[in-house]
Design a protein around this motif. Structure first.
Motif, mmCIF file in Angstrom:
data_model
loop_
_atom_site.group_PDB
_atom_site.id
_atom_site.type_symbol
_atom_site.label_atom_id
_atom_site.label_comp_id
_atom_site.label_asym_id
_atom_site.label_seq_id
_atom_site.Cartn_x
_atom_site.Cartn_y
_atom_site.Cartn_z
ATOM 1 N N ALA A 1 0.830 -1.139 -0.051
ATOM 2 C CA ALA A 1 -0.029 -0.033 -0.117
ATOM 3 C C ALA A 1 0.867 1.250 -0.065
ATOM 4 O O ALA A 1 0.297 2.424 -0.314
ATOM 5 C CB ALA A 1 -0.960 0.116 1.119
ATOM 6 N N ARG A 2 1.929 0.980 0.249
ATOM 7 C CA ARG A 2 3.258 2.494 0.292
ATOM 8 C C ARG A 2 4.387 1.627 -0.132
ATOM 9 O O ARG A 2 5.290 1.654 0.675
ATOM 10 C CB ARG A 2 3.191 2.756 1.846
ATOM 11 C CG ARG A 2 2.474 4.080 2.054
ATOM 12 C CD ARG A 2 2.572 4.724 3.304
ATOM 13 N NE ARG A 2 3.782 5.318 3.656
ATOM 14 C CZ ARG A 2 4.135 5.744 4.831
ATOM 15 N NH1 ARG A 2 3.233 5.645 5.737
ATOM 16 N NH2 ARG A 2 5.394 6.128 5.020
ATOM 17 N N PRO A 3 4.675 1.160 -1.359
ATOM 18 C CA PRO A 3 5.875 0.531 -1.667
ATOM 19 C C PRO A 3 6.956 1.504 -2.005
ATOM 20 O O PRO A 3 7.696 1.288 -2.825
ATOM 21 C CB PRO A 3 5.063 -0.053 -3.023
ATOM 22 C CG PRO A 3 4.262 0.716 -3.521
ATOM 23 C CD PRO A 3 3.494 1.506 -2.312
ATOM 24 N N PHE A 4 7.153 2.549 -1.370
ATOM 25 C CA PHE A 4 8.204 3.657 -1.568
ATOM 26 C C PHE A 4 9.462 3.096 -0.797
ATOM 27 O O PHE A 4 9.629 4.066 0.312
ATOM 28 C CB PHE A 4 7.796 4.974 -1.675
ATOM 29 C CG PHE A 4 6.630 5.168 -2.456
ATOM 30 C CD1 PHE A 4 6.636 5.476 -3.924
ATOM 31 C CD2 PHE A 4 5.232 5.420 -1.857
ATOM 32 C CE1 PHE A 4 5.729 5.577 -4.608
ATOM 33 C CE2 PHE A 4 4.271 5.397 -2.520
ATOM 34 C CZ PHE A 4 4.496 5.766 -4.053
ATOM 35 N N PHE A 5 10.104 2.230 -0.960
ATOM 36 C CA PHE A 5 11.211 1.736 -0.162
ATOM 37 C C PHE A 5 12.196 2.925 0.038
ATOM 38 O O PHE A 5 12.715 3.120 1.430
ATOM 39 C CB PHE A 5 12.045 0.499 -0.808
ATOM 40 C CG PHE A 5 13.113 -0.071 0.242
ATOM 41 C CD1 PHE A 5 12.931 -0.766 1.065
ATOM 42 C CD2 PHE A 5 14.470 0.553 -0.067
ATOM 43 C CE1 PHE A 5 13.861 -1.266 1.938
ATOM 44 C CE2 PHE A 5 15.515 0.032 0.795
ATOM 45 C CZ PHE A 5 15.181 -0.976 1.876
ATOM 46 N N TYR A 6 12.282 3.546 -0.940
ATOM 47 C CA TYR A 6 13.714 4.745 -1.015
ATOM 48 C C TYR A 6 12.952 6.163 -0.357
ATOM 49 O O TYR A 6 13.829 7.117 -0.650
ATOM 50 C CB TYR A 6 14.023 4.989 -2.206
ATOM 51 C CG TYR A 6 15.141 3.637 -2.716
ATOM 52 C CD1 TYR A 6 16.203 3.426 -1.992
ATOM 53 C CD2 TYR A 6 14.500 2.672 -3.605
ATOM 54 C CE1 TYR A 6 17.013 2.219 -2.410
ATOM 55 C CE2 TYR A 6 15.298 1.751 -4.008
ATOM 56 C CZ TYR A 6 16.479 1.350 -3.358
ATOM 57 O OH TYR A 6 17.203 0.203 -3.813
ATOM 58 N N GLN A 7 11.714 6.172 -0.102
ATOM 59 C CA GLN A 7 11.368 7.440 0.633
ATOM 60 C C GLN A 7 11.993 7.365 2.231
ATOM 61 O O GLN A 7 11.454 6.666 3.065
ATOM 62 C CB GLN A 7 9.840 7.230 0.450
ATOM 63 C CG GLN A 7 9.228 8.798 0.607
ATOM 64 C CD GLN A 7 9.049 9.128 2.272
ATOM 65 O OE1 GLN A 7 8.849 8.294 2.920
ATOM 66 N NE2 GLN A 7 9.812 10.585 2.483
ATOM 67 N N PHE A 8 12.679 8.039 2.193
ATOM 68 C CA PHE A 8 13.449 8.198 3.746
ATOM 69 C C PHE A 8 13.158 9.415 4.424
ATOM 70 O O PHE A 8 13.365 9.678 5.704
ATOM 71 C CB PHE A 8 14.757 8.119 3.712
ATOM 72 C CG PHE A 8 15.288 6.693 2.955
ATOM 73 C CD1 PHE A 8 15.131 5.822 3.662
ATOM 74 C CD2 PHE A 8 15.975 6.677 1.803
ATOM 75 C CE1 PHE A 8 15.567 4.303 3.311
ATOM 76 C CE2 PHE A 8 16.324 5.378 1.226
ATOM 77 C CZ PHE A 8 16.172 4.373 2.191
ATOM 78 N N LEU A 9 12.565 10.583 3.695
ATOM 79 C CA LEU A 9 12.781 11.876 4.293
ATOM 80 C C LEU A 9 11.656 11.885 5.299
ATOM 81 O O LEU A 9 10.340 11.413 5.268
ATOM 82 C CB LEU A 9 12.219 13.009 3.158
ATOM 83 C CG LEU A 9 12.276 14.315 3.812
ATOM 84 C CD1 LEU A 9 13.630 14.812 4.365
ATOM 85 C CD2 LEU A 9 11.867 15.162 2.781
ATOM 86 N N LYS A 10 11.872 12.494 6.735
ATOM 87 C CA LYS A 10 10.826 13.181 7.713
ATOM 88 C C LYS A 10 10.777 14.586 7.493
ATOM 89 O O LYS A 10 11.961 15.155 7.760
ATOM 90 C CB LYS A 10 11.262 12.591 8.859
ATOM 91 C CG LYS A 10 10.977 11.022 9.197
ATOM 92 C CD LYS A 10 11.320 10.685 10.645
ATOM 93 C CE LYS A 10 11.061 9.338 11.085
ATOM 94 N NZ LYS A 10 11.811 9.009 12.357
#
Lengths: 230, 799
Positions: free
Chosen positions: B555-564
């Protein structure tokens, strides 16, 4: 009339040029104290070399005004001139002595080689991109750097004829370290490699060779600390 | 269908719309090659603002456009078609060419970006002016014209993909531009022969000129292919266009491929031909006769040795997207009985297929190599075989990814995928995955967290006995084993580490001090955080760590999304304003995209208001209604593209199905709308039904995701198309009916409505992606439904 014009131009531009040089020198001094010393680089020879080498001579003319900024700059062909602090930190970590012979892989702008040449006896540097190698050779001629030897070629092979080296500096990191470079490093020698994206935060890796045992150590010049809850 | 002016207009709009959609896809392809995917996304979004701008221009100069419609319409189409190749050509001239990678490092790039965007915007603006003019002046035929617009766009999507398989990306605009030009000539042919001759002469000379000066299209100097081509003897020996990207094979004596090689290795390193996909390294090809049969495989001198130190000969190995020959050679040299290679990219697959028939390849009598051109998840869902080893593609890239991949979905790195792979393991089988160490550490930690959560969800008791990892100076290889590791196996791992100067990272019987014998990290926080991620209270680390380490899910397949986002100031403090953006380029570019589009859209919407008047004209209704349906339509389209990737496997196929399916059925819906009464009740019903259908569709996709991958492809298509059909039909109705209602209420606002719809349609994809990144696909479905329900709500009072 002609002569008068030339004099007028010279009278105007000469002081302007001198003023510009003065401004660059002032910026260079600031760079050494505020970017390099402030972050903990304390090796006297390194600081002197960084204060001596005119970094603005090694960047493309349109970026001259940013030469002493705290960041890497593009020099063409997908290459950069490293952030001043990284150059100083790498130089310090090599623990250089005046009699040392150094190999640099990836000449690029030639700035790192020029800094090293202020400290050690001989610097050998290899650049694969012919245009960059030619440009830097010409630059070194202008700056009369006699102890820098530039070769255009594949850095993978190092510089076998001049080996072994007390230290090797690899300025353009690859996803593996070429075995010939390890071979050309003296026993007890140090090799330093920056790892990271071109303009992003980089960390450095130090490789030491001692009796056929090779160890690596990650050096973190910009310590990353925000692990704790805000 | 006759050949009267109405039919000619519909055909011209069809051709124009097809050309615009194809051009959009082509531009994405070109910019993905010359730059990177998400920069391409940014520039195409900006260019699409041409649609919004067209509404403003039509509103401000309504009288002029209506008076000169007969002359302007065909010329707009011709100009649109010719602007397509010229926009690209001019954008690559020395003074304008923009290197987006330098956007945060060199301020002059901002002006170049603005100039490039303006150029790319031109064909969209010209085309949108023509469509807008037609839709807002042909009041009786608005349904049919909108149908031509939507079906043309849908056809253009398919047409664009087909062309991408035949021609180099940079050749596409010249070919695609012919469609709008043909549409323009068609309109001339009906009423003005003299102008037709002028138009033909103009178009021909423009085409000849661009053929004479085709320009030079060089990828960014920071792309892998540019760096490779810097070597003096480098040459491109093969170039294959494909809808999934341009495949190029480069040969050079100084191109070597030995990622993560042990510092103890003293052998030869071959210079194999390297494969680049869209200018990025994809892998290597066999370097010569018998290279696969070499007894000394390079991968045995990397951390990937770990799996083979545990395996016995004769097992089955599944190599998913192996990225070159080396892992195949490694499996052969370790005498695996069956080696299955799964490669979804058709062109790369054919390289592997050649290996099977390679005469120099010597297998033992019991060995067998099988190459499958299949999406890995679908292959695994079939569950035809059980493997001793499943090798996954390497995670991350050397030196970090600079946040470049943050926006791309990674269905091979979600928890659900690891479950699927686990189910395909034999009793003693294992999954192997290697990760490049990045700095600051993000990908390795997220992968660790993913593996730990998967083991927990599988109900494995003592998970630490099922997980092992070793570390070199630059990479970590993890092994997830179905049966617990015993002491003989951990000793074997230690022995390999000693030989190759690697260090054990995770072992069930980890000893004090053995984690940093050869490769010192100088950062004890690394081990502390890693240990913490393996414990049940890892959620505390998720909260505390500066980057997002929560595992990716379907449902949220963005493995490389690291930003907070709240931690961005910390990053800027630590790495400076110049360096920090390169940690999270993808997310920051997306944010910049939304900000820029928001400001521009606001200007474009507010500007005409000064002329049209706000309160007395019912401007609020127009703004909310057309803004809502524009937002809803595009949000659904964007989420559909990503969701279908999960089912169909191939992002391109998913895009084609989403765009073409949705637009085709919406076209039919708009055609049907001409039979409906144009009043508030129809608006209420159609938007309300659309909103509810979106909710039903979202529920349907959740159900389908449980068994969709196991369905035969044909049945899956039937399921998907039959669920998209009612949604599309319903979504095609609100816009033309809305225009007809507005025409009765206040016809001066028609062009403004077109602009509003365009503006919101442009912002929504970026917004949808941002919502998907941070809240998942279901949140995007919910937003799309809310947008349509808002449009229904605004008609309770009005209309």
């Amino acid at each position: 009339m002609h002569m008068f014009n030339y004099c007028l131009v010279a009278a105007f531009f000469l002081p302007a040029g001198l003023m510009l040089e003065g401004a660059f020198e002032e910026e260079r001094l600031k760079m050494v104290t505020k970017q390099i010393q402030y972050r903990g680089v304390s090796d006297k020879a390194t600081l002197e070399a960084m204060g001596e080498v005119p970094r603005h001579e090694f960047v493309p003319s349109e970026l001259e005004k940013y030469a002493y900024n705290d960041r890497p700059l593009p020099i063409g062909y997908g290459q950069t001139i490293s952030q001043p602090y990284i150059v100083a930190y790498m130089t310090e970590k090599l623990k250089l002595e005046p009699e040392h012979r150094i190999l640099e892989i990836g000449t690029g702008s030639g700035y790192q080689a020029a800094v090293l040449a202020e400290i050690v006896e001989q610097v050998y540097t290899v650049e694969i991109i012919p245009q960059l190698a030619a440009r830097t050779k010409a630059k070194m001629k202008v700056l009369s750097s006699k102890n820098i030897h530039i070769k255009q070629g594949d850095g993978f092979h190092g510089w076998e004829e001049e080996a072994p080296f007390d230290a090797i500096i690899v300025t353009a990191a690859a996803s593996f370290i070429p075995p010939p470079l390890i071979d050309q490093l003296k026993d007890g020698g140090r090799m330093i490699i920056p790892v990271g994206s071109t303009f992003g935060p980089q960390h450095l890796m130090l490789v030491t060779k001692l009796k056929d045992k090779i160890r690596t150590k990650r050096l973190i010049p910009v310590r990353f600390v925000p692990f704790t809850r805000q | 269908m006759g050949n009267g002016p109405e039919t000619r207009l519909r055909l011209a709009i069809f051709l124009l719309s097809a050309g615009i959609t194809s051009y959009q896809l082509a531009l994405m392809q070109i910019l993905s090659y010359l730059q990177w995917y998400h920069f391409a996304y940014l520039i195409v979004s900006l260019a699409l603002l041409g649609f919004g701008t067209s509404g403003t221009i039509l509103s401000l100069f309504r009288a002029f456009f209506i008076d000169h419609k007969g002359v302007l319409m065909p010329w707009l189409l011709v100009a649109c078609g010719l602007a397509m190749p010229w926009a690209l050509r001019l954008s690559q001239t020395d003074g304008i060419r923009c290197d987006f990678y330098l956007l945060f490092a060199d301020r002059t790039q901002i002006w170049r970006l603005a100039a490039s965007s303006l150029l790319y915007l031109t064909p969209f603006l010209l085309g949108a002016l023509a469509i807008g003019l037609a839709l807002t002046t042909e009041k009786k035929n608005v349904g049919k014209l909108y149908c031509a617009n939507l079906t043309g766009s849908g056809t253009g999507g398919l047409f664009g993909l087909a062309l991408a398989a035949l021609f180099l990306p940079t050749d596409l605009p010249s070919i695609i531009g012919l469609a709008p030009v043909a549409g323009g000539l068609l309109l001339f042919s009906g009423n003005n022969r003299r102008q037709l001759i002028w138009a033909v002469a103009f178009a021909s000379s423009s085409i000849l000129l661009i053929m004479a000066y085709p320009g030079k299209y060089a990828p960014s100097q920071f792309k892998d292919i540019s760096r490779a081509m810097n070597a003096p003897d480098a040459s491109i020996v093969k170039q294959i266009p494909s809808p999934k990207g341009l495949v190029q094979v480069v040969e050079s004596s100084s191109l070597r491929y030995a990622p993560g090689l042990s510092l103890n290795y003293r052998g030869e390193i071959p210079s194999p031909p390297m494969v680049f996909l869209n200018g990025n390294v994809y892998g290597s090809l066999p370097s010569g006769e018998g290279s696969l049969n070499s007894s000394e495989n390079l991968l045995d001198h990397t951390t990937e040795v770990i799996a083979y130190s545990l395996l016995e000969e004769g097992g089955k190995a599944l190599l998913i997207q192996p990225g070159g020959e080396q892992s195949i050679g490694q499996a052969i040299s370790h005498k695996m009985s069956k080696i299955v290679v799964v490669e979804p990219h058709g062109e790369i697959f054919s390289f592997y297929q050649n290996l099977v028939s390679k005469p120099g390849l010597k297998f033992t009598a019991k060995q067998h190599l099988q190459v499958e051109n299949e999406y890995p998840r679908r292959f695994l869902a079939d569950g035809a075989d059980q493997f001793e080893l499943i090798r996954l593609p390497t995670v991350g890239s050397f030196g970090g990814t600079a946040g470049i991949q943050a926006l791309s979905d990674q269905f091979l790195l979600t928890k659900e995928f690891f479950h699927l792979a686990w189910n395909n393991l034999s009793a003693g089988g294992m999954i192997m995955v290697t990760c490049w160490m990045d700095y600051p550490v993000k990908a390795c930690f997220k992968l660790t967290a993913t593996l730990a959560e998967v083991l927990e969800e599988l109900g494995v008791s003592q998970p630490e006995y099922h997980l092992a990892a070793i570390r070199s100076w630059g990479s970590i290889t993890f092994v997830l084993k179905k049966t617990p590791l015993n002491s003989n196996q951990t000793d074997a791992i230690r022995e390999e580490c000693g030989k190759l100067f690697f260090d054990p990272l995770l072992l069930p019987d980890m000893k004090m001090g053995e984690r940093q014998i050869h490769n010192l990290l100088g950062d004890d926080d690394f081990f502390e955080t890693l240990n913490g991620l393996l414990r049940e209270n890892r959620k505390e680390i998720y909260e505390d760590y500066a980057f997002n380490l929560r595992p990716a899910t379907d449902a949220r397949p963005f493995f490389y999304q690291f930003l907070k986002w709240p931690r961005l100031p910390d990053l800027i403090k630590a790495f400076g304003l110049q360096g920090a953006p390169f940690l999270e380029l993808g997310s920051l570019i997306l944010a910049l995209n939304i900000l820029l589009l928001g400001i521009l859209a606001l200007i474009l919407i507010i500007l005409p208001l000064f002329k049209l008047g706000w309160k007395k004209e019912g401007g609020a209704w127009t703004l909310i209604y057309f803004g809502s349906i524009g937002t809803g339509f595009m949000l659904l389209e964007i989420v559909l593209m990503q969701k279908l990737t999960l089912f169909l496997g191939d992002p391109l196929l998913a895009t084609a199905t989403a765009i073409s399916g949705l637009l085709f059925f919406s076209g039919l819906g708009s055609l049907y709308s001409s039979r409906l009464k144009a009043n508030g009740s129809t608006l209420r019903r159609s938007t309300c039904v659309t909103g509810l259908l979106i909710i039903l569709f979202a529920i349907f996709t959740v159900i389908l995701s449980r068994f969709g991958e196991e369905l035969p492809t044909s049945l899956l298509w039937v399921f998907l198309l039959s669920s998209i059909a009612p949604l599309g039909l319903s979504m095609g109705i609100p816009f033309p009916i809305g225009l007809r209602v507005l025409e009765k209420k206040n016809s001066t606002q028609l062009t403004w409505a077109w602009g509003i719809n365009g503006c919101f349609s442009v912002i929504s994809p970026a917004l949808g992606l941002a919502v998907a990144l941070h809240a998942g696909f279901n949140a995007v479905f919910a937003l799309a439904a809310i947008a349509y329900l808002l449009a229904a709500g605004v008609n309770l009072k009005h209309g």
